[in-house]
Design a protein around this motif. Structure first.
Motif, PDB file in Angstrom:
ATOM      1  N   CYS A  40       1.259  -0.919   0.411  1.00 17.61           N
ATOM      2  CA  CYS A  40      -0.139   0.202   0.051  1.00 17.61           C
ATOM      3  C   CYS A  40       1.227   1.299  -0.091  1.00 17.61           C
ATOM      4  O   CYS A  40       0.398   2.033  -0.748  1.00 17.61           O
ATOM      5  CB  CYS A  40      -0.975  -0.247   1.554  1.00 17.61           C
ATOM      6  SG  CYS A  40      -2.393  -1.036   1.098  1.00 17.61           S
ATOM      7  N   GLU A  51     -10.488   0.313  -4.274  1.00 20.60           N
ATOM      8  CA  GLU A  51     -10.513  -0.731  -5.437  1.00 20.60           C
ATOM      9  C   GLU A  51      -9.458  -1.450  -4.983  1.00 20.60           C
ATOM     10  O   GLU A  51      -8.978  -2.036  -5.642  1.00 20.60           O
ATOM     11  CB  GLU A  51     -10.715  -0.415  -6.343  1.00 20.60           C
ATOM     12  CG  GLU A  51     -11.017  -1.757  -7.505  1.00 20.60           C
ATOM     13  CD  GLU A  51     -11.878  -2.305  -6.592  1.00 20.60           C
ATOM     14  OE1 GLU A  51     -12.142  -3.778  -7.111  1.00 20.60           O
ATOM     15  OE2 GLU A  51     -13.032  -3.002  -6.350  1.00 20.60           O
ATOM     16  N   LYS A  52      -7.998  -0.259  -5.568  1.00 15.94           N
ATOM     17  CA  LYS A  52      -6.422  -1.378  -5.196  1.00 15.94           C
ATOM     18  C   LYS A  52      -6.367  -1.392  -3.983  1.00 15.94           C
ATOM     19  O   LYS A  52      -5.397  -3.167  -3.905  1.00 15.94           O
ATOM     20  CB  LYS A  52      -5.946   0.089  -5.882  1.00 15.94           C
ATOM     21  CG  LYS A  52      -4.346  -0.048  -5.517  1.00 15.94           C
ATOM     22  CD  LYS A  52      -3.334   1.451  -5.868  1.00 15.94           C
ATOM     23  CE  LYS A  52      -2.641   0.343  -6.779  1.00 15.94           C
ATOM     24  NZ  LYS A  52      -0.926   1.368  -7.283  1.00 15.94           N
TER      25      LYS A  52
END
Length: 158
Positions: free
Chosen positions: A77, A124-125
């Motif tokens: 992330c 979404e990622k």
């Protein structure tokens, strides 16, 4: 090839006076230590005469898988532009006993991470990156049973 080593000490603290002269005469209590860190009070699973107030090896295995997933996920992330502001996993492991009752093995671990991201555009990622972790997680790559994940993605202040 780069290698990393990990040394731990497991010290049995369960001699109740007569050692292991009988299956029921000793405690399964022990401590897990590494490199001057605070010891982890451990025992066997209560189903195997352990102390339910102490960590057992099965819990520690599930914990290791969940920790490794989380740490790689947060890394992905951070490098992928997804701002995670909260992460909590309610991991679940299943150990299946042999029919003989003398042994068993883990048959699955299911990770259930609940992730909160800073912006709706990241959701979404954030979900997709969970799928990339298994190829990187040292622990999940080392076990011989499936590790799956069922992530929940939330947006901060939504």
């Amino acid at each position: 090839m780069t290698t990393h080593t990990y040394d731990v000490t497991v010290e049995w603290t369960g001699n109740l006076g007569s050692g292991t002269d009988d299956y029921r005469s000793f405690s399964r209590d022990h401590e897990v230590m590494a490199g001057g860190k605070a010891p982890i009070a451990a025992s066997s699973d209560p189903a195997f005469r352990g102390d339910p107030a102490r960590w057992n090896p099965e819990e520690l295995l599930v914990t290791s898988v969940a920790q490794c997933h989380m740490l790689w996920y947060l890394h992905l992330c951070a490098t992928g532009g997804v701002v995670v502001v909260d992460y909590e996993d309610h991991a679940h492991g299943v150990m299946t006993m042999d029919e003989s009752g003398g042994g068993g093995r883990f048959t699955e671990i299911v990770l259930r991470p609940e992730v909160t991201v800073a912006d709706p555009s990241m959701a979404e990622k954030a979900r997709a990156l969970h799928g990339d972790v298994h190829a990187l997680c040292f622990i999940a790559r080392s076990v011989n049973f499936p590790v799956t994940h069922l992530p929940v993605i939330r947006v901060q202040n939504s």
